[in-house]
Structure formats: C-alpha cells, structure tokens
Design a protein around this motif. Structure first.
Motif, PDB file in Angstrom:
ATOM      1  N   GLU A 146      -4.333   1.858   6.447  1.00  8.42           N
ATOM      2  CA  GLU A 146      -4.548   1.528   5.172  1.00  8.42           C
ATOM      3  C   GLU A 146      -4.577  -0.134   5.225  1.00  8.42           C
ATOM      4  O   GLU A 146      -5.401  -0.690   4.390  1.00  8.42           O
ATOM      5  N   VAL A 147      -3.632  -0.680   6.070  1.00  7.60           N
ATOM      6  CA  VAL A 147      -3.826  -2.254   5.986  1.00  7.60           C
ATOM      7  C   VAL A 147      -5.084  -2.608   7.099  1.00  7.60           C
ATOM      8  O   VAL A 147      -5.551  -3.641   6.608  1.00  7.60           O
ATOM      9  N   GLU A 148      -5.378  -1.888   7.840  1.00  8.33           N
ATOM     10  CA  GLU A 148      -6.624  -2.002   8.455  1.00  8.33           C
ATOM     11  C   GLU A 148      -7.819  -2.116   7.656  1.00  8.33           C
ATOM     12  O   GLU A 148      -8.813  -2.915   7.805  1.00  8.33           O
ATOM     13  N   ALA A 149      -8.080  -1.023   6.762  1.00  4.50           N
ATOM     14  CA  ALA A 149      -8.828  -0.803   6.012  1.00  4.50           C
ATOM     15  C   ALA A 149      -8.775  -1.903   4.925  1.00  4.50           C
ATOM     16  O   ALA A 149     -10.255  -2.360   4.803  1.00  4.50           O
TER      17      ALA A 149
ATOM     18  N   LEU B 283       0.932  -1.270  -0.072  1.00  5.66           N
ATOM     19  CA  LEU B 283       0.050   0.189   0.091  1.00  5.66           C
ATOM     20  C   LEU B 283       0.865   1.165   0.017  1.00  5.66           C
ATOM     21  O   LEU B 283       0.529   2.327  -0.585  1.00  5.66           O
ATOM     22  N   ASP B 284       1.981   1.201   0.857  1.00  4.63           N
ATOM     23  CA  ASP B 284       3.021   2.292   0.745  1.00  4.63           C
ATOM     24  C   ASP B 284       3.537   2.949  -0.549  1.00  4.63           C
ATOM     25  O   ASP B 284       3.627   3.787  -0.918  1.00  4.63           O
ATOM     26  N   LYS B 285       3.579   1.770  -1.433  1.00  2.00           N
ATOM     27  CA  LYS B 285       4.295   2.009  -2.457  1.00  2.00           C
ATOM     28  C   LYS B 285       2.960   2.269  -3.709  1.00  2.00           C
ATOM     29  O   LYS B 285       3.365   2.503  -4.919  1.00  2.00           O
ATOM     30  N   GLY B 286       1.967   2.548  -3.353  1.00  2.00           N
ATOM     31  CA  GLY B 286       1.084   2.947  -4.253  1.00  2.00           C
ATOM     32  C   GLY B 286       0.243   2.006  -5.093  1.00  2.00           C
ATOM     33  O   GLY B 286       0.032   2.264  -6.481  1.00  2.00           O
ATOM     34  N   PHE B 287       0.262   0.854  -5.027  1.00  2.00           N
ATOM     35  CA  PHE B 287      -0.457  -0.078  -5.636  1.00  2.00           C
ATOM     36  C   PHE B 287      -1.790  -0.186  -5.441  1.00  2.00           C
ATOM     37  O   PHE B 287      -2.565  -1.296  -5.870  1.00  2.00           O
ATOM     38  N   GLU B 288      -2.727   0.777  -4.799  1.00  2.00           N
ATOM     39  CA  GLU B 288      -4.239   0.626  -4.516  1.00  2.00           C
ATOM     40  C   GLU B 288      -4.909   0.136  -5.855  1.00  2.00           C
ATOM     41  O   GLU B 288      -5.757  -0.560  -5.782  1.00  2.00           O
ATOM     42  N   ASP B 289      -4.475   1.017  -6.943  1.00  2.00           N
ATOM     43  CA  ASP B 289      -5.358   0.632  -8.120  1.00  2.00           C
ATOM     44  C   ASP B 289      -4.986  -0.780  -8.781  1.00  2.00           C
ATOM     45  O   ASP B 289      -6.104  -1.537  -9.012  1.00  2.00           O
ATOM     46  N   GLU B 290      -3.993  -1.332  -8.603  1.00  2.00           N
ATOM     47  CA  GLU B 290      -3.615  -2.592  -9.111  1.00  2.00           C
ATOM     48  C   GLU B 290      -4.148  -3.507  -8.166  1.00  2.00           C
ATOM     49  O   GLU B 290      -4.780  -4.489  -8.750  1.00  2.00           O
ATOM     50  N   LEU B 291      -4.497  -3.280  -6.992  1.00  3.37           N
ATOM     51  CA  LEU B 291      -4.904  -4.349  -6.143  1.00  3.37           C
ATOM     52  C   LEU B 291      -6.609  -4.494  -6.564  1.00  3.37           C
ATOM     53  O   LEU B 291      -6.944  -5.588  -6.439  1.00  3.37           O
ATOM     54  N   LYS B 292      -7.080  -3.012  -6.836  1.00  2.00           N
ATOM     55  CA  LYS B 292      -8.415  -3.334  -7.143  1.00  2.00           C
ATOM     56  C   LYS B 292      -8.637  -4.192  -8.268  1.00  2.00           C
ATOM     57  O   LYS B 292      -9.716  -4.883  -8.455  1.00  2.00           O
TER      58      LYS B 292
END
Length: 452
Positions: A215-218, A184-193
């Motif tokens: 972010e991990v908790e969410a 999450l720190d590396k900005g992979f939110e879009d890829e994860l989705k």
C-alpha cells in the motif's frame, strides 16, 4: 516510481551545520543536546532542502521527526526572510505552507513538540497548529484563526476543520506523511484522497514509513516524482543499546512478577504493554493497590486523560504506565530505562516498535518479555524475525510450573506455510487485508475509515 537511492552520509563526520541549516536551527539543535545527526537526518535534510520528494524508510527511534521538521522550518524561515511579499501582511491570515499528516493523536503531539522545540531560536516568529480528534473542535478553530505556517493533523480532524472553513490548504508547499504504513493500515484511504484533492498541484512530498508495504509502494508511485529514496531501517534497529530478556512465568503470575521486578531491578520508570484495554486497566489497578504509582493508557480514555498520563510520566510523577499498542509508536520518554511485554505483541514489527520506546537518543535500556508455555512458539517467531535468540530465565519464587500448552497449537502446513510463520501478523494476509483487496478489485476502498 523511480528515483536515486540516496547514499547516507556518515553522521559521525557530518554535523547539523553541514546539512544546510541556518544559525537559528543550529542553535536550537545545540540547545536540545544534539551534536550529530542520525543517519536518516543526515540523508533526508539535504534532500528535502533541495526541494525534491523524499521516500524514507526508518524505524522508530531513528530521529525521523526532526528529519522532516528541520528542513520544513528552514524553508519557512527562508520564505520569511525574502520579505513581506512572501508572507501574510498585517492582519491577514497566514497561509499554511507545510502540512504534516499523522495516524494518531499521540504522534501528532510528539511532532508538535518537536516543532516547538526546534523553532525556539528562529529569527522570524513561527505559527503552527496541532489538531486531532477526541477533543473539542472549537479551541482548535480559535487557534487557527490567524492561520499557521505549519499544521500537524490527523486526517479526520483536518477535514472537519476544512469543512468549518477554519483552514485552507491552498498555500501548502510541502506535504509530509509520517508513518505512512500506519496511516494506510488504519483505513485512512478515503480521507487521504480528499486531502490530496484539496492541495495545490505543485508541492513537495516527504513520505516516511517503517515498512515498504504494497500500500505504501502504491501511494509512493502515485504521489512522488523522482524521489530520493532513503532506507536506514537496518541502522535504526541495530543502533539502540537494548538488552532483551525473556522470563518464563505462568500467565497467572505475570503481574506479581512485574511488581517484584519493579521493586528489585531499580527501574526508575517502566512502560508495560498488554494486549487489551481491559487488561490495561486491571494491571494498572493491581499495581496501584500495592502502592506503585501506575496509570493505564489506552484508546477508551479521553484525549485529556491520556495527555495527563503522558505528561505525568514524562515528568516522573508516574513510575509505571500500562499501555496497549497505542503507545508503541509516537511516544517518547527521555531515558526510559525499561519496557515490559506483559503480553506478547501480535507481530515481530510491533515487538520492535514496543521495545524501541527504551534506549533512545543514545541511552541504554532493557526490554523484558514474559514467556509461558502457550506463547513460547510465538516468541520463537519473534526471535526468528529479529535474527537472535534470547536466553530464557526464571526468577526464584516465580518459576513456571506449566510446561505444556493449554491452548491447541496450530498445525503447520508446509505447502502454505513453508517458513513456519503460522498466523503471525505481517506474514500472512489477514481477513481485513483480503476484504480490502476484494473491494479494490471491485473499485471500492475495502474498509471503513477510522475517526481521527
């Protein structure tokens, strides 16, 4: 998110056989020289084998890789044993049953090595793939042509392969997010989705993280169903036998002192951390000029070059690797005796990850930090977060002459900084964090994803 707090079994009294592993995996861990599981392995392996979701908080060096690799391999072997109906027939593409996402190429390679070693004694042949960016995609596409039981991947390259129809996630039964905080720190939110949207609705989740950041908790709230929660961070930090040293030295004398220590301390190998890629190259070059077998390791080097450096270091062909924090996680060198902080890390958490490269798997090690007048206050904060005080040393011939900071020290506001943590990363929100929060409030992601 709800779930039981898992009572961690005593690893001294429980062996791998008691965790539910079959004879093949038991033989593999025996051949790897592992007699008893670590706390995170003792807790996570039975929970994962039971088929439930797991949220494990564990620091580097805790044995977390095998904590998810072993149950995945056991589940795949059990599926193969059930008969032809449970696996691809002759000539058919083998479905991917487990997907492991990692934030860096180096960590992905380490996981791949663990899968290779742990599967050596399995009765049924295992197909697995390790894919990441920075190298040609063609060879990876060829390697996945017949399918793979397990795929280890960085998110960006995984999506590239899916776009090329080289891989399908339709059969994934277990998803592992390793070092979720770093993902999450590396900005992979879009890829994860995007990856999550391609997975079957019914699947098992194994989420491993060094910190339970918001972010991990969410993410855990979103993904996990009644997970077994395992927290062995305290054990992971306290178990390694690391002797920490703080040597006072002027900034200009750090590299000469480093050479002196390499020559006098008897270190067979040493991993040296610096702050920038330029410093990485310069320190390595200066060591080479004095006949020391050294190499630089940072993100500007090609993946092939970085792999060659790691292979040479692990084989003992290099005495020194000078690295950025790229090597602070996911790098494992057997019995590495020493780590040197040529430059101090940005945060106490990064410090723990750096020094955790030594004293692994029951070995002891030394971690040396170079401290000067400009970074003394920063090192005190690192000490405070660890709850210890490291005695200051001076080495004859390299005594520190600069006693007052040359850089202006920030004034502490007791209202906004009551703990005196100043600008230490991890305690105050960074500009990037604030931008992410603002974007999230407006419905965006708040950051550009990094390429894998």
């Amino acid at each position: 998110m709800s779930g039981p707090d898992h009572a961690v079994p005593d690893p001294v009294s429980a062996g791998f056989a008691e965790l539910g592993l079959g004879p093949g995996l038991q033989q593999s861990v025996d051949e790897l020289g592992l007699s008893t599981p670590t706390p995170v392995q003792a807790a996570a392996i039975p929970a994962a084998l039971a088929g439930g979701d797991v949220l494990a908080l564990a620091q580097t060096g805790s044995g977390k890789t095998l904590a998810f690799v072993l149950p995945i391999l056991q589940q795949i072997e059990d599926a193969h044993r059930r008969g032809p109906a449970s696996r691809a027939g002759a000539g058919a593409r083998r479905p991917t049953r487990a997907l492991v996402l990692a934030p860096t190429r180096e960590l992905a390679l380490q996981i791949g090595e663990a899968i290779r070693d742990a599967s050596a004694c399995l009765n049924a042949p295992l197909r697995w793939g390790c894919v990441f960016g920075g190298v040609s995609i063609n060879a990876q596409m060829m390697g996945l042509r017949g399918g793979a039981d397990v795929v280890v991947a960085t998110p960006g390259r995984l999506l590239d392969l899916i776009d090329h129809n080289a891989l399908s996630l339709d059969g994934v039964q277990t998803l592992v997010l390793d070092e979720a905080d770093r993902l999450l720190d590396k900005g992979f939110e879009d890829e994860l989705k995007r990856v999550l949207a391609l997975l079957p609705a019914r699947r098992q989740h194994l989420l491993f993280s060094a910190t339970l950041a918001p972010e991990v908790e969410a993410l855990a709230e979103q993904l996990l169903h009644d997970p077994t929660r395992i927290d062995v961070r305290a054990e992971a930090v306290s178990v390694p036998d690391i002797h920490q040293r703080a040597i006072q030295v002027d900034a200009a004398q750090r590299t000469p002192l480093l050479r002196h220590l390499i020559q006098t301390e008897g270190w067979r190998q040493v991993l040296v951390f610096v702050a920038t890629r330029h410093a990485c190259d310069m320190v390595a070059l200066k060591l080479q000029r004095h006949g020391i077998r050294a190499a630089a390791f940072h993100a500007d080097a090609s993946q092939t070059a970085r792999r060659e450096v790691l292979q040479a270091f692990k084989a003992g062909e290099l005495q020194v690797v000078v690295a950025t924090d790229l090597a602070a996680r996911g790098l494992h060198v057997e019995a590495l005796p020493a780590v040197v902080n040529h430059d101090l890390p940005r945060s106490p958490d990064d410090h723990l990850h750096r020094i955790g490269r030594t004293a692994r798997a029951g070995h002891s090690g030394v971690a040396v930090s170079f401290v000067n007048a400009d970074n003394e206050a920063h090192f005190r904060l690192i000490e405070k977060r660890q709850g210890l005080r490291v005695p200051r040393e001076q080495v004859p011939g390299f005594e520190m002459k600069q006693t007052a900071p040359t850089k202006p020290q920030p004034l502490r506001n007791p209202l906004t900084d009551p703990d005196g943590t100043g600008g230490i990363k991890g305690k105050r929100k960074s500009k990037k964090d604030k931008l992410r929060e603002a974007a999230a409030a407006g419905g965006g992601t708040g950051s550009d994803p990094h390429a894998a």
